[in-house]
Scaffold this motif. Structure first.
Motif, PDB file in Angstrom:
ATOM      1  N   LEU A 129       0.830  -1.205   0.000  1.00 52.37           N
ATOM      2  CA  LEU A 129       0.000   0.000   0.000  1.00 52.37           C
ATOM      3  C   LEU A 129       0.867   1.259   0.000  1.00 52.37           C
ATOM      4  O   LEU A 129       0.558   2.239  -0.676  1.00 52.37           O
ATOM      5  CB  LEU A 129      -0.927   0.002   1.217  1.00 52.37           C
ATOM      6  CG  LEU A 129      -2.077  -0.999   1.190  1.00 52.37           C
ATOM      7  CD1 LEU A 129      -2.800  -1.012   2.527  1.00 52.37           C
ATOM      8  CD2 LEU A 129      -3.053  -0.672   0.070  1.00 52.37           C
ATOM      9  N   ALA A 130       1.954   1.239   0.762  1.00 46.76           N
ATOM     10  CA  ALA A 130       2.851   2.398   0.812  1.00 46.76           C
ATOM     11  C   ALA A 130       3.446   2.677  -0.570  1.00 46.76           C
ATOM     12  O   ALA A 130       3.533   3.831  -1.008  1.00 46.76           O
ATOM     13  CB  ALA A 130       3.956   2.158   1.834  1.00 46.76           C
ATOM     14  N   ALA A 131       3.849   1.589  -1.269  1.00 46.27           N
ATOM     15  CA  ALA A 131       4.426   1.756  -2.614  1.00 46.27           C
ATOM     16  C   ALA A 131       3.373   2.249  -3.605  1.00 46.27           C
ATOM     17  O   ALA A 131       3.633   3.143  -4.416  1.00 46.27           O
ATOM     18  CB  ALA A 131       5.012   0.419  -3.085  1.00 46.27           C
ATOM     19  N   ARG A 132       2.147   1.672  -3.500  1.00 48.82           N
ATOM     20  CA  ARG A 132       1.088   2.032  -4.447  1.00 48.82           C
ATOM     21  C   ARG A 132       0.648   3.483  -4.253  1.00 48.82           C
ATOM     22  O   ARG A 132       0.344   4.187  -5.213  1.00 48.82           O
ATOM     23  CB  ARG A 132      -0.104   1.088  -4.253  1.00 48.82           C
ATOM     24  CG  ARG A 132      -1.186   1.235  -5.307  1.00 48.82           C
ATOM     25  CD  ARG A 132      -2.439   0.458  -4.941  1.00 48.82           C
ATOM     26  NE  ARG A 132      -2.171  -0.943  -4.646  1.00 48.82           N
ATOM     27  CZ  ARG A 132      -3.055  -1.783  -4.118  1.00 48.82           C
ATOM     28  NH1 ARG A 132      -4.265  -1.342  -3.812  1.00 48.82           N
ATOM     29  NH2 ARG A 132      -2.747  -3.037  -3.883  1.00 48.82           N
ATOM     30  N   ILE A 138       7.508   4.541   6.947  1.00 47.07           N
ATOM     31  CA  ILE A 138       7.518   4.789   8.394  1.00 47.07           C
ATOM     32  C   ILE A 138       6.113   5.141   8.887  1.00 47.07           C
ATOM     33  O   ILE A 138       5.630   4.604   9.882  1.00 47.07           O
ATOM     34  CB  ILE A 138       8.496   5.931   8.752  1.00 47.07           C
ATOM     35  CG1 ILE A 138       9.915   5.600   8.306  1.00 47.07           C
ATOM     36  CG2 ILE A 138       8.445   6.237  10.245  1.00 47.07           C
ATOM     37  CD1 ILE A 138      10.575   4.485   9.043  1.00 47.07           C
ATOM     38  N   ALA A 139       5.448   6.053   8.164  1.00 44.98           N
ATOM     39  CA  ALA A 139       4.092   6.459   8.556  1.00 44.98           C
ATOM     40  C   ALA A 139       3.139   5.274   8.544  1.00 44.98           C
ATOM     41  O   ALA A 139       2.350   5.078   9.485  1.00 44.98           O
ATOM     42  CB  ALA A 139       3.581   7.559   7.626  1.00 44.98           C
ATOM     43  N   MET A 140       3.207   4.467   7.504  1.00 39.22           N
ATOM     44  CA  MET A 140       2.324   3.309   7.396  1.00 39.22           C
ATOM     45  C   MET A 140       2.640   2.266   8.473  1.00 39.22           C
ATOM     46  O   MET A 140       1.739   1.630   9.031  1.00 39.22           O
ATOM     47  CB  MET A 140       2.458   2.689   6.007  1.00 39.22           C
ATOM     48  CG  MET A 140       1.979   3.593   4.881  1.00 39.22           C
ATOM     49  SD  MET A 140       0.196   3.816   4.861  1.00 39.22           S
ATOM     50  CE  MET A 140      -0.280   2.394   3.876  1.00 39.22           C
ATOM     51  N   SER A 141       3.910   2.113   8.791  1.00 42.46           N
ATOM     52  CA  SER A 141       4.320   1.136   9.803  1.00 42.46           C
ATOM     53  C   SER A 141       3.783   1.526  11.179  1.00 42.46           C
ATOM     54  O   SER A 141       3.258   0.689  11.914  1.00 42.46           O
ATOM     55  CB  SER A 141       5.849   1.032   9.854  1.00 42.46           C
ATOM     56  OG  SER A 141       6.364   0.578   8.624  1.00 42.46           O
ATOM     57  N   VAL A 142       3.931   2.805  11.526  1.00 37.91           N
ATOM     58  CA  VAL A 142       3.459   3.267  12.834  1.00 37.91           C
ATOM     59  C   VAL A 142       1.934   3.194  12.915  1.00 37.91           C
ATOM     60  O   VAL A 142       1.362   2.789  13.938  1.00 37.91           O
ATOM     61  CB  VAL A 142       3.955   4.704  13.117  1.00 37.91           C
ATOM     62  CG1 VAL A 142       3.336   5.249  14.406  1.00 37.91           C
ATOM     63  CG2 VAL A 142       5.481   4.716  13.213  1.00 37.91           C
ATOM     64  N   PHE A 199       4.843  11.630   9.758  1.00 35.59           N
ATOM     65  CA  PHE A 199       5.955  11.066   8.989  1.00 35.59           C
ATOM     66  C   PHE A 199       5.593  10.831   7.513  1.00 35.59           C
ATOM     67  O   PHE A 199       6.411  10.319   6.767  1.00 35.59           O
ATOM     68  CB  PHE A 199       6.410   9.742   9.618  1.00 35.59           C
ATOM     69  CG  PHE A 199       6.877   9.895  11.039  1.00 35.59           C
ATOM     70  CD1 PHE A 199       8.196  10.215  11.332  1.00 35.59           C
ATOM     71  CD2 PHE A 199       5.987   9.734  12.105  1.00 35.59           C
ATOM     72  CE1 PHE A 199       8.622  10.378  12.631  1.00 35.59           C
ATOM     73  CE2 PHE A 199       6.410   9.886  13.412  1.00 35.59           C
ATOM     74  CZ  PHE A 199       7.730  10.217  13.686  1.00 35.59           C
ATOM     75  N   ILE A 200       4.358  11.200   7.110  1.00 33.93           N
ATOM     76  CA  ILE A 200       3.909  10.888   5.752  1.00 33.93           C
ATOM     77  C   ILE A 200       4.828  11.482   4.691  1.00 33.93           C
ATOM     78  O   ILE A 200       5.228  10.824   3.745  1.00 33.93           O
ATOM     79  CB  ILE A 200       2.452  11.361   5.536  1.00 33.93           C
ATOM     80  CG1 ILE A 200       1.484  10.356   6.169  1.00 33.93           C
ATOM     81  CG2 ILE A 200       2.133  11.506   4.046  1.00 33.93           C
ATOM     82  CD1 ILE A 200       0.021  10.687   5.964  1.00 33.93           C
ATOM     83  N   GLY A 201       5.171  12.761   4.831  1.00 34.23           N
ATOM     84  CA  GLY A 201       5.947  13.424   3.789  1.00 34.23           C
ATOM     85  C   GLY A 201       7.444  13.448   4.040  1.00 34.23           C
ATOM     86  O   GLY A 201       8.178  14.119   3.315  1.00 34.23           O
ATOM     87  N   LYS A 202       7.895  12.724   5.074  1.00 35.41           N
ATOM     88  CA  LYS A 202       9.313  12.792   5.433  1.00 35.41           C
ATOM     89  C   LYS A 202      10.094  11.654   4.786  1.00 35.41           C
ATOM     90  O   LYS A 202       9.658  10.500   4.795  1.00 35.41           O
ATOM     91  CB  LYS A 202       9.474  12.749   6.951  1.00 35.41           C
ATOM     92  CG  LYS A 202       8.883  13.978   7.640  1.00 35.41           C
ATOM     93  CD  LYS A 202       9.200  14.004   9.119  1.00 35.41           C
ATOM     94  CE  LYS A 202       8.658  15.282   9.763  1.00 35.41           C
ATOM     95  NZ  LYS A 202       8.932  15.345  11.198  1.00 35.41           N
ATOM     96  N   ASP A 203      11.248  12.007   4.265  1.00 31.24           N
ATOM     97  CA  ASP A 203      12.121  11.012   3.632  1.00 31.24           C
ATOM     98  C   ASP A 203      13.145  10.547   4.668  1.00 31.24           C
ATOM     99  O   ASP A 203      14.200  11.153   4.838  1.00 31.24           O
ATOM    100  CB  ASP A 203      12.814  11.630   2.415  1.00 31.24           C
ATOM    101  CG  ASP A 203      13.640  10.592   1.654  1.00 31.24           C
ATOM    102  OD1 ASP A 203      13.395   9.387   1.859  1.00 31.24           O
ATOM    103  OD2 ASP A 203      14.537  10.996   0.892  1.00 31.24           O
ATOM    104  N   ILE A 204      12.802   9.491   5.397  1.00 30.25           N
ATOM    105  CA  ILE A 204      13.655   8.984   6.475  1.00 30.25           C
ATOM    106  C   ILE A 204      14.377   7.741   5.984  1.00 30.25           C
ATOM    107  O   ILE A 204      13.754   6.809   5.460  1.00 30.25           O
ATOM    108  CB  ILE A 204      12.815   8.658   7.734  1.00 30.25           C
ATOM    109  CG1 ILE A 204      12.105   9.931   8.214  1.00 30.25           C
ATOM    110  CG2 ILE A 204      13.688   8.085   8.840  1.00 30.25           C
ATOM    111  CD1 ILE A 204      11.124   9.707   9.340  1.00 30.25           C
TER     112      ILE A 204
END
Length: 452
Positions: A129-132, A138-142, A199-204
Protein backbone atom coordinates in the motif's frame (compact mmCIF):
# COMPACT_ATOMS: atom_id res chain seq x y z
CA UNK A 1 4.81 3.17 55.57
CA UNK A 2 6.48 -0.21 56.04
CA UNK A 3 3.59 -1.85 54.18
CA UNK A 4 4.23 0.38 51.15
CA UNK A 5 7.99 -0.22 51.23
CA UNK A 6 7.34 -3.98 51.17
CA UNK A 7 5.06 -3.55 48.14
CA UNK A 8 7.69 -1.44 46.35
CA UNK A 9 10.28 -4.12 47.10
CA UNK A 10 7.96 -6.82 45.70
CA UNK A 11 7.40 -4.85 42.47
CA UNK A 12 11.16 -4.28 42.20
CA UNK A 13 11.67 -8.03 42.65
CA UNK A 14 9.24 -8.79 39.80
CA UNK A 15 10.91 -6.26 37.49
CA UNK A 16 14.52 -7.22 38.27
CA UNK A 17 13.93 -10.96 38.20
CA UNK A 18 12.22 -10.78 34.78
CA UNK A 19 14.71 -8.31 33.24
CA UNK A 20 18.14 -8.83 34.80
CA UNK A 21 17.80 -12.46 35.91
CA UNK A 22 15.70 -13.47 32.86
CA UNK A 23 13.29 -15.36 35.11
CA UNK A 24 9.98 -16.31 33.50
CA UNK A 25 7.14 -14.01 34.71
CA UNK A 26 5.26 -17.09 36.00
CA UNK A 27 8.06 -17.90 38.46
CA UNK A 28 8.61 -14.22 39.28
CA UNK A 29 4.95 -13.72 40.22
CA UNK A 30 4.83 -16.98 42.14
CA UNK A 31 7.98 -16.01 44.02
CA UNK A 32 6.52 -12.57 44.75
CA UNK A 33 3.39 -14.21 46.17
CA UNK A 34 5.48 -16.34 48.54
CA UNK A 35 7.65 -13.39 49.58
CA UNK A 36 4.55 -11.25 50.14
CA UNK A 37 3.10 -13.88 52.45
CA UNK A 38 6.20 -13.98 54.63
CA UNK A 39 6.87 -10.21 54.48
CA UNK A 40 3.34 -9.34 55.56
CA UNK A 41 3.47 -12.02 58.29
CA UNK A 42 0.65 -14.15 56.94
CA UNK A 43 0.47 -17.41 58.98
CA UNK A 44 2.74 -19.91 57.22
CA UNK A 45 -0.06 -22.47 56.96
CA UNK A 46 -2.19 -19.98 55.04
CA UNK A 47 0.38 -18.85 52.48
CA UNK A 48 0.43 -21.88 50.17
CA UNK A 49 -3.31 -22.44 50.62
CA UNK A 50 -3.99 -18.84 49.55
CA UNK A 51 -1.62 -19.11 46.58
CA UNK A 52 -3.19 -22.31 45.25
CA UNK A 53 -6.75 -21.07 45.74
CA UNK A 54 -5.90 -17.75 44.05
CA UNK A 55 -4.21 -19.56 41.15
CA UNK A 56 -7.10 -21.96 40.62
CA UNK A 57 -9.78 -19.35 41.25
CA UNK A 58 -8.78 -17.01 38.45
CA UNK A 59 -8.19 -19.81 35.93
CA UNK A 60 -11.47 -21.46 36.85
CA UNK A 61 -13.25 -18.34 35.66
CA UNK A 62 -11.16 -17.28 32.72
CA UNK A 63 -8.74 -20.07 31.70
CA UNK A 64 -10.99 -21.79 29.13
CA UNK A 65 -11.83 -18.41 27.57
CA UNK A 66 -8.13 -17.58 27.11
CA UNK A 67 -7.44 -21.00 25.55
CA UNK A 68 -10.42 -20.83 23.15
CA UNK A 69 -9.62 -17.27 22.10
CA UNK A 70 -6.02 -18.23 21.36
CA UNK A 71 -7.05 -21.28 19.31
CA UNK A 72 -9.47 -19.17 17.23
CA UNK A 73 -6.67 -16.66 16.64
CA UNK A 74 -4.32 -19.39 15.42
CA UNK A 75 -6.91 -20.74 12.95
CA UNK A 76 -7.61 -17.23 11.62
CA UNK A 77 -3.89 -16.53 11.31
CA UNK A 78 -3.15 -19.75 9.39
CA UNK A 79 -6.16 -19.48 7.06
CA UNK A 80 -5.43 -16.07 5.60
CA UNK A 81 -8.44 -14.47 7.34
CA UNK A 82 -6.31 -11.46 8.27
CA UNK A 83 -5.60 -10.85 4.57
CA UNK A 84 -9.34 -11.02 3.80
CA UNK A 85 -10.09 -8.59 6.64
CA UNK A 86 -7.48 -6.18 5.30
CA UNK A 87 -8.75 -6.34 1.73
CA UNK A 88 -12.34 -5.82 2.91
CA UNK A 89 -11.34 -2.64 4.76
CA UNK A 90 -9.41 -1.39 1.69
CA UNK A 91 -12.48 -1.97 -0.51
CA UNK A 92 -14.67 -0.04 1.92
CA UNK A 93 -12.34 2.90 2.54
CA UNK A 94 -10.50 3.02 -0.77
CA UNK A 95 -6.97 4.39 -0.92
CA UNK A 96 -7.60 8.05 -0.12
CA UNK A 97 -6.63 7.77 3.55
CA UNK A 98 -3.70 5.34 3.65
CA UNK A 99 -2.76 5.62 7.35
CA UNK A 100 -6.41 5.47 8.44
CA UNK A 101 -6.91 2.35 6.32
CA UNK A 102 -3.98 0.41 7.79
CA UNK A 103 -4.83 1.62 11.31
CA UNK A 104 -8.37 0.21 11.04
CA UNK A 105 -7.00 -3.00 9.52
CA UNK A 106 -4.69 -3.39 12.52
CA UNK A 107 -7.48 -2.49 14.95
CA UNK A 108 -9.73 -5.26 13.59
CA UNK A 109 -7.09 -7.96 13.05
CA UNK A 110 -5.58 -7.67 16.53
CA UNK A 111 -8.82 -8.55 18.32
CA UNK A 112 -8.34 -12.27 17.55
CA UNK A 113 -4.64 -12.30 16.53
CA UNK A 114 -1.66 -11.30 18.73
CA UNK A 115 -0.27 -7.93 17.66
CA UNK A 116 3.20 -9.40 16.95
CA UNK A 117 1.75 -12.04 14.62
CA UNK A 118 -0.66 -9.54 13.08
CA UNK A 119 2.19 -7.21 12.16
CA UNK A 120 4.20 -10.00 10.54
CA UNK A 121 1.16 -11.15 8.52
CA UNK A 122 0.21 -7.64 7.38
CA UNK A 123 3.73 -6.31 6.78
CA UNK A 124 3.72 -7.11 3.04
CA UNK A 125 0.26 -5.58 2.60
CA UNK A 126 1.40 -2.43 4.41
CA UNK A 127 4.50 -2.10 2.21
CA UNK A 128 2.45 -2.76 -0.94
CA UNK A 129 0.00 0.00 0.00
CA UNK A 130 2.85 2.40 0.81
CA UNK A 131 4.43 1.76 -2.61
CA UNK A 132 1.09 2.03 -4.45
CA UNK A 133 0.06 5.29 -2.72
CA UNK A 134 3.59 6.77 -2.62
CA UNK A 135 3.41 7.21 1.16
CA UNK A 136 6.24 6.95 3.68
CA UNK A 137 6.83 3.38 4.90
CA UNK A 138 7.52 4.79 8.39
CA UNK A 139 4.09 6.46 8.56
CA UNK A 140 2.32 3.31 7.40
CA UNK A 141 4.32 1.14 9.80
CA UNK A 142 3.46 3.27 12.83
CA UNK A 143 -0.22 3.48 11.82
CA UNK A 144 -0.45 -0.30 11.47
CA UNK A 145 1.48 -0.99 14.69
CA UNK A 146 -0.59 1.42 16.79
CA UNK A 147 -3.86 0.06 15.36
CA UNK A 148 -2.80 -3.48 16.29
CA UNK A 149 -1.55 -2.38 19.71
CA UNK A 150 -4.78 -0.60 20.66
CA UNK A 151 -7.24 -3.50 20.43
CA UNK A 152 -4.58 -5.96 21.66
CA UNK A 153 -4.43 -4.03 24.94
CA UNK A 154 -8.10 -3.20 25.57
CA UNK A 155 -10.43 -5.70 23.89
CA UNK A 156 -11.21 -9.29 24.99
CA UNK A 157 -10.80 -12.07 23.92
CA UNK A 158 -7.16 -10.92 23.81
CA UNK A 159 -5.66 -12.65 26.90
CA UNK A 160 -4.31 -9.54 28.70
CA UNK A 161 -7.60 -7.68 29.14
CA UNK A 162 -9.44 -10.95 29.86
CA UNK A 163 -6.99 -11.77 32.67
CA UNK A 164 -7.30 -8.25 34.11
CA UNK A 165 -11.11 -8.50 33.97
CA UNK A 166 -10.94 -11.85 35.77
CA UNK A 167 -8.68 -10.48 38.50
CA UNK A 168 -11.14 -7.63 39.06
CA UNK A 169 -14.20 -9.90 39.26
CA UNK A 170 -15.65 -9.09 35.84
CA UNK A 171 -15.75 -12.60 34.38
CA UNK A 172 -19.56 -12.38 34.08
CA UNK A 173 -19.44 -8.83 32.62
CA UNK A 174 -17.11 -9.35 29.66
CA UNK A 175 -19.70 -7.86 27.30
CA UNK A 176 -19.38 -4.52 29.08
CA UNK A 177 -15.57 -4.78 29.06
CA UNK A 178 -15.67 -5.46 25.30
CA UNK A 179 -18.04 -2.55 24.59
CA UNK A 180 -16.00 -0.01 26.56
CA UNK A 181 -12.74 -1.53 25.29
CA UNK A 182 -13.79 -1.12 21.66
CA UNK A 183 -14.45 2.58 22.26
CA UNK A 184 -11.26 3.32 24.22
CA UNK A 185 -9.09 1.32 21.82
CA UNK A 186 -10.60 3.14 18.81
CA UNK A 187 -9.66 6.51 20.33
CA UNK A 188 -6.10 5.33 21.09
CA UNK A 189 -5.74 3.81 17.59
CA UNK A 190 -6.73 7.17 16.05
CA UNK A 191 -4.23 8.95 18.33
CA UNK A 192 -1.50 6.64 17.03
CA UNK A 193 -2.61 7.27 13.45
CA UNK A 194 -2.46 11.06 13.87
CA UNK A 195 1.09 10.74 15.21
CA UNK A 196 1.96 8.49 12.24
CA UNK A 197 0.74 11.23 9.87
CA UNK A 198 3.69 13.40 10.97
CA UNK A 199 5.95 11.07 8.99
CA UNK A 200 3.91 10.89 5.75
CA UNK A 201 5.95 13.42 3.79
CA UNK A 202 9.31 12.79 5.43
CA UNK A 203 12.12 11.01 3.63
CA UNK A 204 13.65 8.98 6.48
CA UNK A 205 16.48 6.58 5.71
CA UNK A 206 15.73 2.90 6.35
CA UNK A 207 18.12 0.15 7.37
CA UNK A 208 19.82 -1.51 4.39
CA UNK A 209 20.03 -5.28 4.87
CA UNK A 210 20.95 -5.94 1.25
CA UNK A 211 17.45 -6.99 0.21
CA UNK A 212 15.06 -4.96 -1.95
CA UNK A 213 12.20 -3.22 -0.17
CA UNK A 214 8.98 -5.28 -0.26
CA UNK A 215 6.61 -4.10 -2.97
CA UNK A 216 3.19 -4.89 -4.38
CA UNK A 217 4.24 -8.18 -5.99
CA UNK A 218 5.37 -9.48 -2.58
CA UNK A 219 1.83 -9.10 -1.28
CA UNK A 220 0.51 -10.97 -4.31
CA UNK A 221 2.93 -13.80 -3.55
CA UNK A 222 1.81 -13.82 0.11
CA UNK A 223 -1.84 -14.16 -0.96
CA UNK A 224 -0.93 -16.97 -3.35
CA UNK A 225 0.67 -18.95 -0.50
CA UNK A 226 -2.67 -19.07 1.30
CA UNK A 227 -4.48 -20.45 -1.75
CA UNK A 228 -8.21 -19.70 -1.71
CA UNK A 229 -8.82 -16.97 0.85
CA UNK A 230 -11.88 -17.00 3.13
CA UNK A 231 -14.88 -14.83 2.29
CA UNK A 232 -15.34 -11.67 4.39
CA UNK A 233 -18.12 -13.36 6.38
CA UNK A 234 -15.96 -16.41 7.08
CA UNK A 235 -13.06 -14.18 8.14
CA UNK A 236 -14.99 -11.85 10.46
CA UNK A 237 -17.61 -14.24 11.88
CA UNK A 238 -15.41 -16.33 14.25
CA UNK A 239 -14.51 -13.26 16.27
CA UNK A 240 -17.38 -10.80 15.87
CA UNK A 241 -20.26 -13.25 16.37
CA UNK A 242 -18.87 -14.35 19.78
CA UNK A 243 -18.38 -10.68 20.72
CA UNK A 244 -21.99 -9.96 19.66
CA UNK A 245 -23.28 -12.94 21.68
CA UNK A 246 -21.34 -11.86 24.79
CA UNK A 247 -22.66 -8.30 24.49
CA UNK A 248 -26.27 -9.49 23.95
CA UNK A 249 -25.91 -11.79 26.96
CA UNK A 250 -24.81 -8.81 29.04
CA UNK A 251 -27.77 -6.75 27.81
CA UNK A 252 -30.18 -9.57 28.63
CA UNK A 253 -28.76 -9.76 32.16
CA UNK A 254 -29.36 -6.05 32.92
CA UNK A 255 -31.49 -5.60 36.08
CA UNK A 256 -34.21 -3.93 33.99
CA UNK A 257 -34.49 -7.15 31.89
CA UNK A 258 -34.85 -5.28 28.55
CA UNK A 259 -35.31 -8.58 26.64
CA UNK A 260 -37.84 -10.01 29.08
CA UNK A 261 -37.47 -13.25 31.02
CA UNK A 262 -38.81 -15.75 28.48
CA UNK A 263 -37.18 -18.04 25.95
CA UNK A 264 -35.09 -15.27 24.34
CA UNK A 265 -33.65 -14.36 27.74
CA UNK A 266 -32.73 -17.98 28.44
CA UNK A 267 -31.14 -18.55 25.01
CA UNK A 268 -29.09 -15.34 25.09
CA UNK A 269 -28.16 -15.94 28.72
CA UNK A 270 -26.70 -19.31 27.69
CA UNK A 271 -25.07 -18.25 24.40
CA UNK A 272 -23.77 -15.04 25.95
CA UNK A 273 -21.58 -16.84 28.44
CA UNK A 274 -17.98 -16.26 27.24
CA UNK A 275 -17.09 -19.97 27.11
CA UNK A 276 -20.19 -20.83 25.04
CA UNK A 277 -19.79 -17.78 22.78
CA UNK A 278 -16.17 -18.69 22.02
CA UNK A 279 -17.13 -22.30 21.35
CA UNK A 280 -19.54 -20.91 18.73
CA UNK A 281 -16.63 -18.87 17.38
CA UNK A 282 -14.43 -21.98 17.24
CA UNK A 283 -17.13 -23.84 15.31
CA UNK A 284 -17.28 -20.96 12.82
CA UNK A 285 -13.48 -20.89 12.59
CA UNK A 286 -13.52 -24.59 11.64
CA UNK A 287 -15.20 -23.61 8.35
CA UNK A 288 -11.86 -21.99 7.41
CA UNK A 289 -10.06 -25.34 7.34
CA UNK A 290 -9.28 -26.25 3.72
CA UNK A 291 -8.45 -29.35 1.69
CA UNK A 292 -8.18 -32.91 2.94
CA UNK A 293 -7.38 -34.04 6.45
CA UNK A 294 -9.48 -31.39 8.19
CA UNK A 295 -9.55 -33.38 11.44
CA UNK A 296 -5.76 -33.43 11.52
CA UNK A 297 -5.65 -29.73 10.64
CA UNK A 298 -8.00 -28.97 13.53
CA UNK A 299 -5.90 -31.12 15.87
CA UNK A 300 -2.74 -29.26 14.81
CA UNK A 301 -4.31 -25.82 15.19
CA UNK A 302 -5.70 -26.67 18.64
CA UNK A 303 -2.27 -27.97 19.68
CA UNK A 304 -0.66 -24.71 18.44
CA UNK A 305 -3.25 -22.66 20.29
CA UNK A 306 -2.73 -24.56 23.54
CA UNK A 307 1.05 -24.12 23.27
CA UNK A 308 0.58 -20.38 22.68
CA UNK A 309 -1.94 -20.07 25.54
CA UNK A 310 0.05 -22.06 28.12
CA UNK A 311 2.46 -19.27 29.19
CA UNK A 312 -0.40 -16.76 29.35
CA UNK A 313 -2.48 -19.13 31.49
CA UNK A 314 0.41 -19.69 33.89
CA UNK A 315 1.18 -15.96 34.16
CA UNK A 316 -2.52 -15.22 34.69
CA UNK A 317 -2.79 -17.90 37.40
CA UNK A 318 0.35 -16.67 39.15
CA UNK A 319 -1.00 -13.12 39.01
CA UNK A 320 -4.20 -14.36 40.63
CA UNK A 321 -2.13 -16.07 43.35
CA UNK A 322 -0.16 -12.86 44.00
CA UNK A 323 -3.38 -10.85 44.23
CA UNK A 324 -4.96 -13.40 46.59
CA UNK A 325 -2.04 -13.07 49.01
CA UNK A 326 -2.20 -9.26 48.91
CA UNK A 327 -5.94 -9.37 49.62
CA UNK A 328 -5.46 -11.05 53.01
CA UNK A 329 -2.86 -8.50 54.18
CA UNK A 330 -3.55 -5.10 55.78
CA UNK A 331 -2.05 -3.43 52.69
CA UNK A 332 -5.42 -2.83 51.03
CA UNK A 333 -6.87 -0.82 53.90
CA UNK A 334 -3.70 1.23 54.34
CA UNK A 335 -3.17 2.03 50.67
CA UNK A 336 -6.85 2.61 50.04
CA UNK A 337 -7.06 5.17 52.85
CA UNK A 338 -3.88 6.90 51.70
CA UNK A 339 -4.72 6.93 47.99
CA UNK A 340 -8.34 7.96 48.46
CA UNK A 341 -7.07 10.98 50.39
CA UNK A 342 -4.87 11.88 47.39
CA UNK A 343 -7.90 11.62 45.08
CA UNK A 344 -5.99 10.15 42.12
CA UNK A 345 -8.55 7.38 41.52
CA UNK A 346 -8.08 5.76 38.10
CA UNK A 347 -4.66 7.37 37.66
CA UNK A 348 -3.20 5.06 40.33
CA UNK A 349 -3.65 1.79 38.35
CA UNK A 350 -2.52 3.64 35.20
CA UNK A 351 0.75 4.76 36.81
CA UNK A 352 1.49 1.33 38.31
CA UNK A 353 0.84 -0.43 34.98
CA UNK A 354 2.93 2.16 33.07
CA UNK A 355 5.84 1.70 35.47
CA UNK A 356 5.67 -2.09 35.13
CA UNK A 357 5.30 -1.99 31.34
CA UNK A 358 8.19 0.43 30.84
CA UNK A 359 10.42 -1.54 33.22
CA UNK A 360 9.87 -5.12 32.05
CA UNK A 361 8.36 -4.83 28.55
CA UNK A 362 5.40 -7.20 28.59
CA UNK A 363 1.93 -5.69 28.22
CA UNK A 364 0.29 -8.92 29.43
CA UNK A 365 2.46 -9.09 32.58
CA UNK A 366 1.70 -5.41 33.31
CA UNK A 367 -2.06 -6.04 32.93
CA UNK A 368 -2.05 -9.19 35.09
CA UNK A 369 0.22 -7.86 37.84
CA UNK A 370 -1.42 -4.44 38.15
CA UNK A 371 -4.95 -5.88 38.23
CA UNK A 372 -3.85 -8.28 40.99
CA UNK A 373 -2.32 -5.39 42.95
CA UNK A 374 -5.31 -3.08 42.52
CA UNK A 375 -8.12 -5.60 43.19
CA UNK A 376 -7.99 -5.22 47.02
CA UNK A 377 -8.02 -1.41 46.75
CA UNK A 378 -11.13 -0.85 44.63
CA UNK A 379 -13.43 -0.05 47.54
CA UNK A 380 -11.12 2.58 48.99
CA UNK A 381 -10.49 4.09 45.55
CA UNK A 382 -14.23 4.47 44.97
CA UNK A 383 -14.16 2.01 42.06
CA UNK A 384 -15.97 -0.93 43.64
CA UNK A 385 -18.89 -0.96 41.19
CA UNK A 386 -19.29 -2.85 37.93
CA UNK A 387 -18.52 0.21 35.81
CA UNK A 388 -15.76 1.24 38.20
CA UNK A 389 -14.08 -2.14 37.70
CA UNK A 390 -14.51 -1.94 33.91
CA UNK A 391 -12.89 1.50 33.81
CA UNK A 392 -10.10 0.20 36.06
CA UNK A 393 -9.37 -2.48 33.44
CA UNK A 394 -9.21 0.30 30.83
CA UNK A 395 -6.92 2.45 33.00
CA UNK A 396 -4.59 -0.51 33.51
CA UNK A 397 -4.67 -1.17 29.76
CA UNK A 398 -3.70 2.45 29.05
CA UNK A 399 -0.77 2.08 31.44
CA UNK A 400 0.21 -1.25 29.89
CA UNK A 401 0.71 0.55 26.55
CA UNK A 402 3.11 3.09 28.06
CA UNK A 403 5.68 2.66 26.58
CA UNK A 404 6.90 0.10 24.02
CA UNK A 405 10.68 0.29 23.73
CA UNK A 406 13.76 -1.95 23.54
CA UNK A 407 12.61 -4.47 26.20
CA UNK A 408 9.34 -5.17 24.34
CA UNK A 409 9.25 -7.87 21.63
CA UNK A 410 6.64 -5.90 19.66
CA UNK A 411 9.06 -2.96 19.40
CA UNK A 412 11.59 -5.20 17.68
CA UNK A 413 9.00 -6.81 15.39
CA UNK A 414 7.93 -3.35 14.18
CA UNK A 415 11.53 -2.10 13.94
CA UNK A 416 12.95 -5.07 12.06
CA UNK A 417 10.07 -5.66 9.65
CA UNK A 418 9.80 -1.95 8.88
CA UNK A 419 13.59 -1.54 8.56
CA UNK A 420 13.58 1.44 10.90
CA UNK A 421 16.81 2.37 12.63
CA UNK A 422 16.55 2.09 16.41
CA UNK A 423 16.74 5.87 16.74
CA UNK A 424 13.87 6.29 14.26
CA UNK A 425 11.85 3.59 16.05
CA UNK A 426 12.16 5.47 19.34
CA UNK A 427 11.02 8.70 17.68
CA UNK A 428 8.19 7.08 15.74
CA UNK A 429 6.97 3.93 17.52
CA UNK A 430 7.92 4.54 21.18
CA UNK A 431 6.57 8.10 21.21
CA UNK A 432 3.40 6.82 19.48
CA UNK A 433 2.76 4.34 22.33
CA UNK A 434 3.35 7.13 24.88
CA UNK A 435 0.74 9.26 23.10
CA UNK A 436 -1.63 6.27 22.96
CA UNK A 437 -1.25 5.57 26.67
CA UNK A 438 -1.83 9.18 27.71
CA UNK A 439 -4.78 9.49 25.31
CA UNK A 440 -6.16 6.23 26.74
CA UNK A 441 -6.12 7.35 30.38
CA UNK A 442 -7.58 10.78 29.50
CA UNK A 443 -10.40 8.99 27.62
CA UNK A 444 -11.02 6.67 30.58
CA UNK A 445 -11.01 9.61 33.00
CA UNK A 446 -13.54 11.51 30.85
CA UNK A 447 -15.74 8.39 30.71
CA UNK A 448 -15.56 8.13 34.50
CA UNK A 449 -16.98 11.66 34.84
CA UNK A 450 -20.04 10.52 32.91
CA UNK A 451 -20.44 6.88 33.99
CA UNK A 452 -19.41 6.87 37.65
Amino acid sequence: MVLVLILVALIAFIVLSTTRLKLHPFLALLGAALLAGFAYQVPSGEIVKTITSGFGGILGYIGIVIALGTIIGVILERSGAAITMAETVIRLLGERFPTLTVSIIGYLVSIPVFCDSGYVILNSLKNALAARMKVSVIAMSVALATGLYASHTFVPPTPGPIAAAGNLGLESSLGLVIAVGLLVSLVTALAGMFWANRFIGKDIALEDDGLPLPAEQDFAELKARYGTLPTPFQAFAPIFIPILLICLGSVAAFPSKPLGEGALFSVLGFLGQPVVALLVGLALACTLLRGTGKRQQLHDRVAEGILAAAPILLITGAGGAFGAVLKITPLGDYLGTTLSALGIGLFMPFLVAAALKSAQGSTTVALVTTSALVAPLLGQLGLDSEMGRVLTVMAIGAGAMTVSHANDSFFWVVTQFSRMTVATAYRAQTVATLIQGVTGIITVWLLSLVLL
